[in-house]
Design a protein around this motif. Structure first.
Motif, PDB file in Angstrom:
ATOM      1  N   TYR A 189       0.843  -1.201   0.000  1.00  0.00           N
ATOM      2  CA  TYR A 189       0.000   0.000   0.000  1.00  0.00           C
ATOM      3  C   TYR A 189       0.873   1.244   0.000  1.00  0.00           C
ATOM      4  CZ  TYR A 189      -3.841  -2.993   1.592  1.00  0.00           C
ATOM      5  OH  TYR A 189      -4.805  -3.962   1.705  1.00  0.00           O
ATOM      6  N   LEU A 190       0.517   2.189  -0.850  1.00  0.00           N
ATOM      7  CA  LEU A 190       1.181   3.497  -0.811  1.00  0.00           C
ATOM      8  C   LEU A 190       0.522   4.274   0.316  1.00  0.00           C
ATOM      9  CD1 LEU A 190       1.427   5.206  -4.307  1.00  0.00           C
ATOM     10  CD2 LEU A 190       3.297   4.608  -2.763  1.00  0.00           C
ATOM     11  N   SER A 191       1.287   4.700   1.312  1.00  0.00           N
ATOM     12  CA  SER A 191       0.611   5.403   2.401  1.00  0.00           C
ATOM     13  C   SER A 191       0.385   6.871   2.065  1.00  0.00           C
ATOM     14  CB  SER A 191       1.403   5.257   3.701  1.00  0.00           C
ATOM     15  OG  SER A 191       2.759   5.420   3.430  1.00  0.00           O
ATOM     16  N   GLN A 192       0.962   7.330   0.971  1.00  0.00           N
ATOM     17  CA  GLN A 192       0.804   8.736   0.600  1.00  0.00           C
ATOM     18  C   GLN A 192       0.387   8.813  -0.869  1.00  0.00           C
ATOM     19  OE1 GLN A 192       0.041  11.865   0.716  1.00  0.00           O
ATOM     20  NE2 GLN A 192       1.556  12.283   2.310  1.00  0.00           N
ATOM     21  N   ALA A 193      -0.891   9.175  -1.120  1.00  0.00           N
ATOM     22  CA  ALA A 193      -1.356   9.234  -2.513  1.00  0.00           C
ATOM     23  C   ALA A 193      -0.902  10.500  -3.209  1.00  0.00           C
ATOM     24  CB  ALA A 193      -2.877   9.172  -2.551  1.00  0.00           C
ATOM     25  N   LYS A 194      -0.710  11.569  -2.380  1.00  0.00           N
ATOM     26  CA  LYS A 194      -0.354  12.855  -2.979  1.00  0.00           C
ATOM     27  C   LYS A 194       1.125  12.815  -3.326  1.00  0.00           C
ATOM     28  CE  LYS A 194      -0.660  17.739  -1.979  1.00  0.00           C
ATOM     29  NZ  LYS A 194      -0.912  18.716  -0.936  1.00  0.00           N
ATOM     30  N   ILE A 195       1.416  12.075  -4.387  1.00  0.00           N
ATOM     31  CA  ILE A 195       2.812  11.810  -4.714  1.00  0.00           C
ATOM     32  C   ILE A 195       3.436  13.004  -5.443  1.00  0.00           C
ATOM     33  CG2 ILE A 195       2.384  10.648  -6.922  1.00  0.00           C
ATOM     34  CD1 ILE A 195       4.314   8.450  -5.593  1.00  0.00           C
ATOM     35  N   GLY A 196       2.553  13.802  -6.036  1.00  0.00           N
ATOM     36  CA  GLY A 196       3.024  15.015  -6.695  1.00  0.00           C
ATOM     37  C   GLY A 196       3.644  14.749  -8.051  1.00  0.00           C
ATOM     38  N   ARG A 197       4.120  15.818  -8.631  1.00  0.00           N
ATOM     39  CA  ARG A 197       4.638  15.731 -10.004  1.00  0.00           C
ATOM     40  C   ARG A 197       5.914  14.893 -10.093  1.00  0.00           C
ATOM     41  NH1 ARG A 197       1.643  20.505 -10.084  1.00  0.00           N
ATOM     42  NH2 ARG A 197       2.937  21.334  -8.437  1.00  0.00           N
ATOM     43  N   LYS A 198       6.485  14.506  -8.921  1.00  0.00           N
ATOM     44  CA  LYS A 198       7.731  13.727  -8.997  1.00  0.00           C
ATOM     45  C   LYS A 198       7.527  12.367  -9.656  1.00  0.00           C
ATOM     46  CE  LYS A 198       7.798  12.415  -4.053  1.00  0.00           C
ATOM     47  NZ  LYS A 198       6.764  13.313  -3.539  1.00  0.00           N
ATOM     48  N   VAL A 199       6.274  11.906  -9.712  1.00  0.00           N
ATOM     49  CA  VAL A 199       6.017  10.640 -10.420  1.00  0.00           C
ATOM     50  C   VAL A 199       6.450  10.759 -11.885  1.00  0.00           C
ATOM     51  CG1 VAL A 199       3.591  11.179 -11.027  1.00  0.00           C
ATOM     52  CG2 VAL A 199       4.303   8.811 -10.827  1.00  0.00           C
ATOM     53  N   PHE A 200       6.374  11.978 -12.428  1.00  0.00           N
ATOM     54  CA  PHE A 200       6.718  12.167 -13.843  1.00  0.00           C
ATOM     55  C   PHE A 200       8.225  12.006 -14.101  1.00  0.00           C
ATOM     56  CE2 PHE A 200       2.724  14.864 -13.701  1.00  0.00           C
ATOM     57  CZ  PHE A 200       1.940  13.887 -14.296  1.00  0.00           C
ATOM     58  N   ALA A 201       9.013  11.979 -13.021  1.00  0.00           N
ATOM     59  CA  ALA A 201      10.453  11.741 -13.196  1.00  0.00           C
ATOM     60  C   ALA A 201      10.693  10.361 -13.806  1.00  0.00           C
ATOM     61  CB  ALA A 201      11.164  11.848 -11.846  1.00  0.00           C
ATOM     62  N   MET A 202       9.722   9.466 -13.688  1.00  0.00           N
ATOM     63  CA  MET A 202       9.864   8.124 -14.259  1.00  0.00           C
ATOM     64  C   MET A 202       9.637   8.117 -15.774  1.00  0.00           C
ATOM     65  SD  MET A 202      10.864   5.823 -12.248  1.00  0.00           S
ATOM     66  CE  MET A 202      10.509   4.357 -13.221  1.00  0.00           C
ATOM     67  N   ALA A 203       9.239   9.284 -16.331  1.00  0.00           N
ATOM     68  CA  ALA A 203       8.879   9.323 -17.760  1.00  0.00           C
ATOM     69  C   ALA A 203      10.018   8.847 -18.656  1.00  0.00           C
ATOM     70  CB  ALA A 203       8.436  10.734 -18.145  1.00  0.00           C
ATOM     71  N   ALA A 204      11.270   9.127 -18.247  1.00  0.00           N
ATOM     72  CA  ALA A 204      12.399   8.735 -19.089  1.00  0.00           C
ATOM     73  C   ALA A 204      12.567   7.223 -19.156  1.00  0.00           C
ATOM     74  CB  ALA A 204      13.672   9.385 -18.546  1.00  0.00           C
ATOM     75  N   LEU A 205      12.152   6.535 -18.103  1.00  0.00           N
ATOM     76  CA  LEU A 205      12.346   5.079 -18.022  1.00  0.00           C
ATOM     77  C   LEU A 205      11.089   4.285 -18.370  1.00  0.00           C
ATOM     78  CD1 LEU A 205      14.238   4.551 -14.634  1.00  0.00           C
ATOM     79  CD2 LEU A 205      15.114   4.181 -16.925  1.00  0.00           C
ATOM     80  N   ASP A 206       9.956   4.935 -18.193  1.00  0.00           N
ATOM     81  CA  ASP A 206       8.687   4.205 -18.274  1.00  0.00           C
ATOM     82  C   ASP A 206       7.800   4.892 -19.306  1.00  0.00           C
ATOM     83  OD1 ASP A 206       6.064   3.321 -17.811  1.00  0.00           O
ATOM     84  OD2 ASP A 206       6.433   2.965 -15.689  1.00  0.00           O
ATOM     85  N   LYS A 207       7.581   4.216 -20.441  1.00  0.00           N
ATOM     86  CA  LYS A 207       6.859   4.923 -21.523  1.00  0.00           C
ATOM     87  C   LYS A 207       5.388   5.189 -21.154  1.00  0.00           C
ATOM     88  CE  LYS A 207       6.241   0.948 -24.751  1.00  0.00           C
ATOM     89  NZ  LYS A 207       5.745  -0.043 -23.935  1.00  0.00           N
ATOM     90  N   THR A 208       4.857   4.400 -20.246  1.00  0.00           N
ATOM     91  CA  THR A 208       3.465   4.651 -19.824  1.00  0.00           C
ATOM     92  C   THR A 208       3.397   5.953 -19.027  1.00  0.00           C
ATOM     93  OG1 THR A 208       3.239   2.268 -19.689  1.00  0.00           O
ATOM     94  CG2 THR A 208       1.464   3.547 -18.739  1.00  0.00           C
ATOM     95  N   GLY A 264       5.536   8.281 -19.411  1.00  0.00           N
ATOM     96  CA  GLY A 264       5.841   9.293 -20.434  1.00  0.00           C
ATOM     97  C   GLY A 264       4.557   9.803 -21.091  1.00  0.00           C
ATOM     98  N   LYS A 265       3.644   8.869 -21.352  1.00  0.00           N
ATOM     99  CA  LYS A 265       2.370   9.254 -21.965  1.00  0.00           C
ATOM    100  C   LYS A 265       1.573  10.157 -21.003  1.00  0.00           C
ATOM    101  CE  LYS A 265       0.516   5.432 -23.725  1.00  0.00           C
ATOM    102  NZ  LYS A 265      -0.493   4.395 -23.840  1.00  0.00           N
ATOM    103  N   ALA A 266       1.579   9.775 -19.720  1.00  0.00           N
ATOM    104  CA  ALA A 266       0.864  10.574 -18.711  1.00  0.00           C
ATOM    105  C   ALA A 266       1.475  11.979 -18.618  1.00  0.00           C
ATOM    106  CB  ALA A 266       0.934   9.867 -17.359  1.00  0.00           C
ATOM    107  N   TRP A 267       2.791  12.040 -18.688  1.00  0.00           N
ATOM    108  CA  TRP A 267       3.515  13.317 -18.612  1.00  0.00           C
ATOM    109  C   TRP A 267       3.114  14.225 -19.779  1.00  0.00           C
ATOM    110  CZ3 TRP A 267       5.873  17.113 -16.455  1.00  0.00           C
ATOM    111  CH2 TRP A 267       6.872  17.847 -17.071  1.00  0.00           C
ATOM    112  N   ARG A 268       3.061  13.644 -20.989  1.00  0.00           N
ATOM    113  CA  ARG A 268       2.683  14.460 -22.158  1.00  0.00           C
ATOM    114  C   ARG A 268       1.242  14.967 -22.022  1.00  0.00           C
ATOM    115  NH1 ARG A 268       5.881  10.560 -24.394  1.00  0.00           N
ATOM    116  NH2 ARG A 268       4.160   9.254 -25.105  1.00  0.00           N
ATOM    117  N   ASN A 269       0.374  14.117 -21.508  1.00  0.00           N
ATOM    118  CA  ASN A 269      -1.021  14.557 -21.292  1.00  0.00           C
ATOM    119  C   ASN A 269      -1.083  15.688 -20.275  1.00  0.00           C
ATOM    120  OD1 ASN A 269      -2.201  12.810 -23.048  1.00  0.00           O
ATOM    121  ND2 ASN A 269      -2.667  11.247 -21.516  1.00  0.00           N
TER     122      ASN A 269
END
Ligand code: SF4
Length: 415
Positions: A300-319, A321-326
């Motif tokens: 379980y993620l205890s913190q849902a408000k992960i913020g824009r830092k999730v988009f740092a995965m865009a370079a490694l994770d194309k899915t 990346g798609k969310a980032w472009r949207n």
């Protein structure tokens, strides 16, 4: 989109190194849900018994969290002491409840004792007083009351479970949209497919091959002729409702190479909009990273408000990346959206055990919900087969066996 294991991460859990330990404190409940697989036989466990189980899990399960289940754990007399005990043993206490007994006062006490969060089971087939004959959409009002109460307390996560019946399958979008509109308060949604067996067409054999009276099991019906819903079908309807959703992790079956017993995904969005999902690379990094730094896998993620830092995965994770472009496209069109908080919301699907033509059930590979029974770890969804008949049953079509020996009654003294 059809689920494809090649595009998904196989969760790395195993018998002895699993994100979840499943602890049942009681078989008493204050509701009688249609999809329940537990019945009242032994009542509340003593605190000594549950303490022994917590220590067993600590030794043999290496769990991130202990899912405190039942029966209904909120009516267990030692619930606060148990939550504190789990916390002292460095595992996250999570309560699986129908929330009927949840009050703001109890919530405060539970948080003080160290509770990490809740999984709340709410669906329209629970026979709840004042909620009978309501649709899933109408039942969202109850989900909302619970989500608001927990959000007001702050610092606790909440995931909502619903059993999916053939008759409520088409209502999944109503629950999904409600969850997405509350992405700031609701950390996850889980859909569990309904299972049953029927005494009119099947016969059950115990481990000595004797026919037993399996109608005593709470999930066995005299008759049921609707088509069961599968995990991939649930994934399909979620994706049709929310095209940004992509399932990214799974657990397969113990018998069938192509089953999807646990299907996991997580959407990324704000209260206004879903931007996309996390992909298999992010799932892998979350599991491996958590294990590297804390020694346990993550449930379980205890913190849902992960913020824009999730988009740092865009370079490694194309899915991602798609969310980032949207996200960027949305912010360029509506600059005010730059100030919206970004959240991650998990969406899980659990496909109940399916009985195969040979009478064995395809179970979840590396079952996360294994519980302690009589010195062993067993799949909690089938514990009543142990409690009533001493082991797993084999369920076969009546016309496939020639002359079953006469049925023997269940032995309620087994526990
Ligand atoms: S096999 Fe395990 S994870 Fe799967 S439904 Fe049963 S108890 Fe839950």
């Amino acid at each position: 989109m059809t689920l494809d294991k090649r595009n998904m991460y196989r969760l790395p859990w195993s018998m002895n190194d699993n994100a979840i330990a499943w602890l049942e404190v009681s078989d008493i409940c204050n509701l009688a849900c249609e999809g329940c697989y537990r019945q009242r036989i032994t009542g509340h466990k003593t605190f000594e018994q549950v303490k022994e189980e917590v220590l067993f899990f600590k030794r043999w399960r290496n769990a991130d969290n202990v899912s405190i289940a039942g029966g209904e754990p909120l009516i267990y007399p030692h619930i606060l002491d148990l939550v504190a005990l789990v916390k002292q043993n460095k595992m996250k206490p999570v309560i699986l409840t129908n929330a009927l007994a949840l009050t703001p006062e109890l919530l405060k006490e539970l948080k003080k004792a160290g509770l990490a969060g809740f999984t709340i089971h709410i669906d329209s087939h629970q026979g709840r007083p004042q909620w009978r004959n309501k649709t899933e959409k109408e039942t969202n009002e109850l989900r909302q009351q619970c989500a608001d109460m927990i959000a007001r307390e702050k610092g606790l996560f909440v995931v909502f479970n619903a059993t999916v019946y053939p008759s409520t399958y088409h209502e999944i979008p109503d629950i999904l949209r409600w969850g997405q509109a509350n992405i700031d308060k609701v950390h996850g949604l889980v859909f569990i497919t309904y299972r049953t067996a029927t005494t009119d067409t099947a016969v059950a054999l115990d481990n000595t091959k004797r026919a037993v009276d399996f109608g005593k099991l709470s999930y066995v019906r005299d008759h049921f002729d609707e088509k069961f819903v599968t995990g991939p079908e649930v994934a399909q309807i979620i994706e049709e409702t929310c095209p940004e959703y992509e399932a990214s992790a799974y657990l397969g079956g113990t018998l069938n190479f192509d089953s999807f017993k646990w299907t996991a995904g997580a959407t990324v969005g704000s209260r206004r909009k879903v931007y996309g999902s996390v992909g298999k690379r992010t799932m892998e990094l979350a599991q491996a990273g958590h294990h590297l730094f804390t020694g346990t896998y993550l449930a379980y993620l205890s913190q849902a408000k992960i913020g824009r830092k999730v988009f740092a995965m865009a370079a490694l994770d194309k899915t991602v990346g798609k969310a980032w472009r949207n996200y960027i496209g949305d912010v360029l069109r509506h600059p005010g959206h730059l100030f919206d908080s970004v959240y991650v919301q998990s969406i899980g699907i659990i496909q109940a055990p399916d009985v195969q033509p040979n009478g064995q059930a395809d179970m979840c590979d590396s079952c996360p919900d294994m519980t302690y029974y009589d010195g062993k770890l067993i799949n909690s969804c089938r514990m009543d087969e142990y409690r009533l008949f001493g082991g797993f049953l084999t369920v076969v079509d009546k016309d496939k066996i020639s002359q079953p020996e006469p049925a023997i009654a269940a032995d309620p003294s087994r526990n």
